[in-house]
Motif scaffolding. Structure first.
Motif, PDB file in Angstrom:
ATOM      1  N   SER A 111      42.609   6.266  13.990  1.00 40.17           N
ATOM      2  CA  SER A 111      43.458   7.466  13.948  1.00 40.17           C
ATOM      3  C   SER A 111      42.632   8.744  13.837  1.00 40.17           C
ATOM      4  CB  SER A 111      44.450   7.373  12.780  1.00 40.17           C
ATOM      5  OG  SER A 111      43.790   7.575  11.538  1.00 40.17           O
ATOM      6  N   MET A 112      41.432   8.632  13.271  1.00 39.84           N
ATOM      7  CA  MET A 112      40.584   9.812  13.081  1.00 39.84           C
ATOM      8  C   MET A 112      39.694  10.101  14.294  1.00 39.84           C
ATOM      9  SD  MET A 112      39.412   9.124   9.162  1.00 39.84           S
ATOM     10  CE  MET A 112      38.534  10.674   9.013  1.00 39.84           C
ATOM     11  N   THR A 113      39.520   9.123  15.163  1.00 41.76           N
ATOM     12  CA  THR A 113      38.574   9.251  16.277  1.00 41.76           C
ATOM     13  C   THR A 113      38.847  10.459  17.177  1.00 41.76           C
ATOM     14  OG1 THR A 113      38.114   6.887  16.220  1.00 41.76           O
ATOM     15  CG2 THR A 113      37.590   8.023  18.253  1.00 41.76           C
ATOM     16  N   PRO A 114      40.100  10.764  17.531  1.00 41.67           N
ATOM     17  CA  PRO A 114      40.326  11.911  18.423  1.00 41.67           C
ATOM     18  C   PRO A 114      40.063  13.275  17.780  1.00 41.67           C
ATOM     19  CG  PRO A 114      42.222  10.414  18.444  1.00 41.67           C
ATOM     20  CD  PRO A 114      41.341  10.008  17.305  1.00 41.67           C
ATOM     21  N   THR A 115      40.110  13.346  16.433  1.00 45.11           N
ATOM     22  CA  THR A 115      40.038  14.660  15.785  1.00 45.11           C
ATOM     23  C   THR A 115      38.794  14.892  14.940  1.00 45.11           C
ATOM     24  OG1 THR A 115      41.314  13.789  13.915  1.00 45.11           O
ATOM     25  CG2 THR A 115      42.557  14.869  15.686  1.00 45.11           C
ATOM     26  N   ASP A 116      38.053  13.831  14.620  1.00 44.75           N
ATOM     27  CA  ASP A 116      36.882  13.969  13.762  1.00 44.75           C
ATOM     28  C   ASP A 116      35.624  13.629  14.558  1.00 44.75           C
ATOM     29  OD1 ASP A 116      34.733  13.300  11.932  1.00 44.75           O
ATOM     30  OD2 ASP A 116      36.226  13.254  10.326  1.00 44.75           O
ATOM     31  N   PRO A 117      34.800  14.621  14.884  1.00 45.40           N
ATOM     32  CA  PRO A 117      33.620  14.370  15.727  1.00 45.40           C
ATOM     33  C   PRO A 117      32.659  13.325  15.157  1.00 45.40           C
ATOM     34  CG  PRO A 117      34.021  16.728  15.540  1.00 45.40           C
ATOM     35  CD  PRO A 117      34.947  16.055  14.576  1.00 45.40           C
ATOM     36  N   ALA A 118      32.475  13.298  13.836  1.00 48.33           N
ATOM     37  CA  ALA A 118      31.561  12.324  13.234  1.00 48.33           C
ATOM     38  C   ALA A 118      32.103  10.910  13.407  1.00 48.33           C
ATOM     39  CB  ALA A 118      31.346  12.638  11.751  1.00 48.33           C
ATOM     40  N   ILE A 119      33.398  10.737  13.199  1.00 45.91           N
ATOM     41  CA  ILE A 119      34.012   9.418  13.372  1.00 45.91           C
ATOM     42  C   ILE A 119      34.011   9.043  14.851  1.00 45.91           C
ATOM     43  CG2 ILE A 119      36.158   8.103  13.128  1.00 45.91           C
ATOM     44  CD1 ILE A 119      34.692   8.566  10.485  1.00 45.91           C
ATOM     45  N   ALA A 120      34.244  10.007  15.728  1.00 47.91           N
ATOM     46  CA  ALA A 120      34.208   9.741  17.167  1.00 47.91           C
ATOM     47  C   ALA A 120      32.831   9.246  17.602  1.00 47.91           C
ATOM     48  CB  ALA A 120      34.593  10.993  17.951  1.00 47.91           C
ATOM     49  N   ARG A 121      31.771   9.858  17.059  1.00 50.94           N
ATOM     50  CA  ARG A 121      30.406   9.413  17.385  1.00 50.94           C
ATOM     51  C   ARG A 121      30.160   7.998  16.888  1.00 50.94           C
ATOM     52  NH1 ARG A 121      29.229  14.756  16.083  1.00 50.94           N
ATOM     53  NH2 ARG A 121      28.685  14.211  13.935  1.00 50.94           N
ATOM     54  N   LEU A 122      30.616   7.729  15.669  1.00 52.56           N
ATOM     55  CA  LEU A 122      30.454   6.377  15.120  1.00 52.56           C
ATOM     56  C   LEU A 122      31.250   5.362  15.920  1.00 52.56           C
ATOM     57  CD1 LEU A 122      30.461   6.747  11.243  1.00 52.56           C
ATOM     58  CD2 LEU A 122      28.792   5.539  12.624  1.00 52.56           C
ATOM     59  N   HIS A 123      32.459   5.722  16.308  1.00 51.63           N
ATOM     60  CA  HIS A 123      33.290   4.827  17.111  1.00 51.63           C
ATOM     61  C   HIS A 123      32.574   4.474  18.417  1.00 51.63           C
ATOM     62  CE1 HIS A 123      36.946   3.086  18.827  1.00 51.63           C
ATOM     63  NE2 HIS A 123      36.660   3.758  19.910  1.00 51.63           N
ATOM     64  N   LYS A 124      32.026   5.477  19.053  1.00 51.83           N
ATOM     65  CA  LYS A 124      31.302   5.253  20.307  1.00 51.83           C
ATOM     66  C   LYS A 124      30.091   4.343  20.073  1.00 51.83           C
ATOM     67  CE  LYS A 124      29.138   7.753  24.119  1.00 51.83           C
ATOM     68  NZ  LYS A 124      28.769   9.059  24.672  1.00 51.83           N
ATOM     69  N   GLU A 125      29.397   4.571  18.984  1.00 51.86           N
ATOM     70  CA  GLU A 125      28.207   3.771  18.659  1.00 51.86           C
ATOM     71  C   GLU A 125      28.584   2.323  18.355  1.00 51.86           C
ATOM     72  OE1 GLU A 125      25.397   3.484  14.758  1.00 51.86           O
ATOM     73  OE2 GLU A 125      25.732   5.504  15.534  1.00 51.86           O
ATOM     74  N   ILE A 126      29.599   2.120  17.506  1.00 54.12           N
ATOM     75  CA  ILE A 126      29.996   0.773  17.098  1.00 54.12           C
ATOM     76  C   ILE A 126      30.534  -0.015  18.290  1.00 54.12           C
ATOM     77  CG2 ILE A 126      31.708  -0.499  15.718  1.00 54.12           C
ATOM     78  CD1 ILE A 126      31.250   1.727  13.550  1.00 54.12           C
ATOM     79  N   TYR A 127      31.409   0.611  19.064  1.00 54.01           N
ATOM     80  CA  TYR A 127      31.954  -0.086  20.232  1.00 54.01           C
ATOM     81  C   TYR A 127      30.892  -0.260  21.315  1.00 54.01           C
ATOM     82  CZ  TYR A 127      36.737  -0.879  18.905  1.00 54.01           C
ATOM     83  OH  TYR A 127      37.858  -1.383  18.297  1.00 54.01           O
ATOM     84  N   GLY A 128      29.981   0.685  21.404  1.00 57.21           N
ATOM     85  CA  GLY A 128      28.880   0.548  22.362  1.00 57.21           C
ATOM     86  C   GLY A 128      28.010  -0.657  22.021  1.00 57.21           C
ATOM     87  N   GLU A 129      27.741  -0.852  20.730  1.00 55.96           N
ATOM     88  CA  GLU A 129      26.947  -2.009  20.301  1.00 55.96           C
ATOM     89  C   GLU A 129      27.700  -3.312  20.551  1.00 55.96           C
ATOM     90  OE1 GLU A 129      25.952  -1.191  16.236  1.00 55.96           O
ATOM     91  OE2 GLU A 129      24.536   0.396  16.789  1.00 55.96           O
ATOM     92  N   PHE A 130      29.014  -3.290  20.322  1.00 57.69           N
ATOM     93  CA  PHE A 130      29.822  -4.487  20.579  1.00 57.69           C
ATOM     94  C   PHE A 130      29.771  -4.855  22.066  1.00 57.69           C
ATOM     95  CE2 PHE A 130      33.941  -6.348  21.822  1.00 57.69           C
ATOM     96  CZ  PHE A 130      33.902  -7.508  21.070  1.00 57.69           C
ATOM     97  N   ARG A 131      30.000  -3.853  22.926  1.00 57.79           N
ATOM     98  CA  ARG A 131      29.978  -4.126  24.373  1.00 57.79           C
ATOM     99  C   ARG A 131      28.581  -4.502  24.850  1.00 57.79           C
ATOM    100  NH1 ARG A 131      34.003  -0.124  24.443  1.00 57.79           N
ATOM    101  NH2 ARG A 131      32.463   1.495  24.782  1.00 57.79           N
ATOM    102  N   SER A 132      27.565  -3.913  24.231  1.00 60.51           N
ATOM    103  CA  SER A 132      26.190  -4.259  24.601  1.00 60.51           C
ATOM    104  C   SER A 132      25.895  -5.720  24.266  1.00 60.51           C
ATOM    105  CB  SER A 132      25.216  -3.342  23.865  1.00 60.51           C
ATOM    106  OG  SER A 132      23.893  -3.713  24.115  1.00 60.51           O
ATOM    107  N   GLY A 133      26.361  -6.167  23.086  1.00 62.38           N
ATOM    108  CA  GLY A 133      26.193  -7.569  22.722  1.00 62.38           C
ATOM    109  C   GLY A 133      26.914  -8.481  23.688  1.00 62.38           C
ATOM    110  N   MET A 134      28.131  -8.077  24.073  1.00 64.49           N
ATOM    111  CA  MET A 134      28.883  -8.860  25.041  1.00 64.49           C
ATOM    112  C   MET A 134      28.187  -8.860  26.396  1.00 64.49           C
ATOM    113  SD  MET A 134      32.835  -8.442  26.305  1.00 64.49           S
ATOM    114  CE  MET A 134      33.329  -7.816  24.725  1.00 64.49           C
ATOM    115  N   ASP A 135      27.681  -7.716  26.794  1.00 63.56           N
ATOM    116  CA  ASP A 135      26.981  -7.581  28.068  1.00 63.56           C
ATOM    117  C   ASP A 135      25.773  -8.529  28.129  1.00 63.56           C
ATOM    118  OD1 ASP A 135      26.737  -5.865  30.580  1.00 63.56           O
ATOM    119  OD2 ASP A 135      24.732  -5.675  29.703  1.00 63.56           O
ATOM    120  N   ASP A 136      25.007  -8.588  27.047  1.00 65.82           N
ATOM    121  CA  ASP A 136      23.847  -9.493  26.998  1.00 65.82           C
ATOM    122  C   ASP A 136      24.276 -10.944  27.164  1.00 65.82           C
ATOM    123  OD1 ASP A 136      22.196  -7.320  26.594  1.00 65.82           O
ATOM    124  OD2 ASP A 136      22.018  -7.622  24.423  1.00 65.82           O
ATOM    125  N   LEU A 137      25.374 -11.312  26.512  1.00 66.79           N
ATOM    126  CA  LEU A 137      25.859 -12.687  26.593  1.00 66.79           C
ATOM    127  C   LEU A 137      26.424 -12.999  27.980  1.00 66.79           C
ATOM    128  CD1 LEU A 137      27.481 -12.828  23.059  1.00 66.79           C
ATOM    129  CD2 LEU A 137      25.526 -14.193  23.825  1.00 66.79           C
TER     130      LEU A 137
END
Length: 198
Positions: A118-144
């Motif tokens: 809920s905070m991702t669209p309005t809080d830049p710090a949370i948006a950056r973390l969201h991008k980082e966390i989901y990026g790491e998840f997709r990167s792990g999936m991509d490797d597999l």
């Protein structure tokens, strides 16, 4: 003379971590709007001034709680893959299916995660973390995926599609009384995987 009570002092890192975990609990119970310095410190059992000793404010405590929660999920995913052995398909399915089992399939974790979303669209710090966390998840999936199908030119869109499927199924499971079981969710993921990588 009475016996003097002895006090033990928590290590500063432990105090900070207890505030991070209390922040996650507050987010789960009260959402982002109800999470404050007072509610976090009450949940941690400390005086309200202590939060400002470790964090610049509630926003930083929430960001650290998101990072901590993301690390817990990442660890659960890593453990699931390690337990799956060496077969590339089994490892990928374990990574995808871990969201439907403890500790990830947990109503409190879902409530905390929804507060972050809920905070991702309005809080830049949370948006950056969201991008980082989901990026790491997709990167792990991509490797597999690449370990299973090294011939695929593009693994980005299959990873995006599988992430969306997992998020939706996890949301339904964690809300309670879903129209499917965790085993059925795993079966759906397996079918999607085979279709996407066919």
């Amino acid at each position: 003379m009475g016996k003097q009570q002895s006090y033990t002092r928590e290590h500063p890192d432990e105090r900070r971590q207890s505030l991070v975990e209390a922040t996650a609990r507050c987010l789960a119970a009260q959402g982002a709007g109800g999470t404050s310095v007072r509610s976090i410190c009450a949940a941690a059992g400390v005086s309200p001034g202590l939060l400002r000793h470790y964090f610049s404010g509630v926003g930083e405590a929430i960001a650290e709680a998101y990072r901590w929660t993301g690390n817990r999920v990442a660890l659960a995913l890593e453990e699931a893959v390690a337990e799956a052995g060496t077969d590339p398909r089994a490892r990928l399915l374990a990574y995808l299916s871990a969201s439907f089992r403890a500790p990830i399939a947990d109503p409190e974790l879902l409530a905390t995660w929804l507060a972050f979303w809920s905070m991702t669209p309005t809080d830049p710090a949370i948006a950056r973390l969201h991008k980082e966390i989901y990026g790491e998840f997709r990167s792990g999936m991509d490797d597999l995926i690449r370990a299973l199908r090294p011939d695929l030119a593009d693994t980005r869109l299959p990873a995006v599609a599988l992430t969306a499927l997992i998020d939706g199924l996890w949301l339904e499971l964690s809300l309670g009384k879903p129209p499917f079981t965790p085993v059925e969710a795993e079966g759906l993921v397996e079918k999607w995987l085979d279709c996407l990588l066919a």
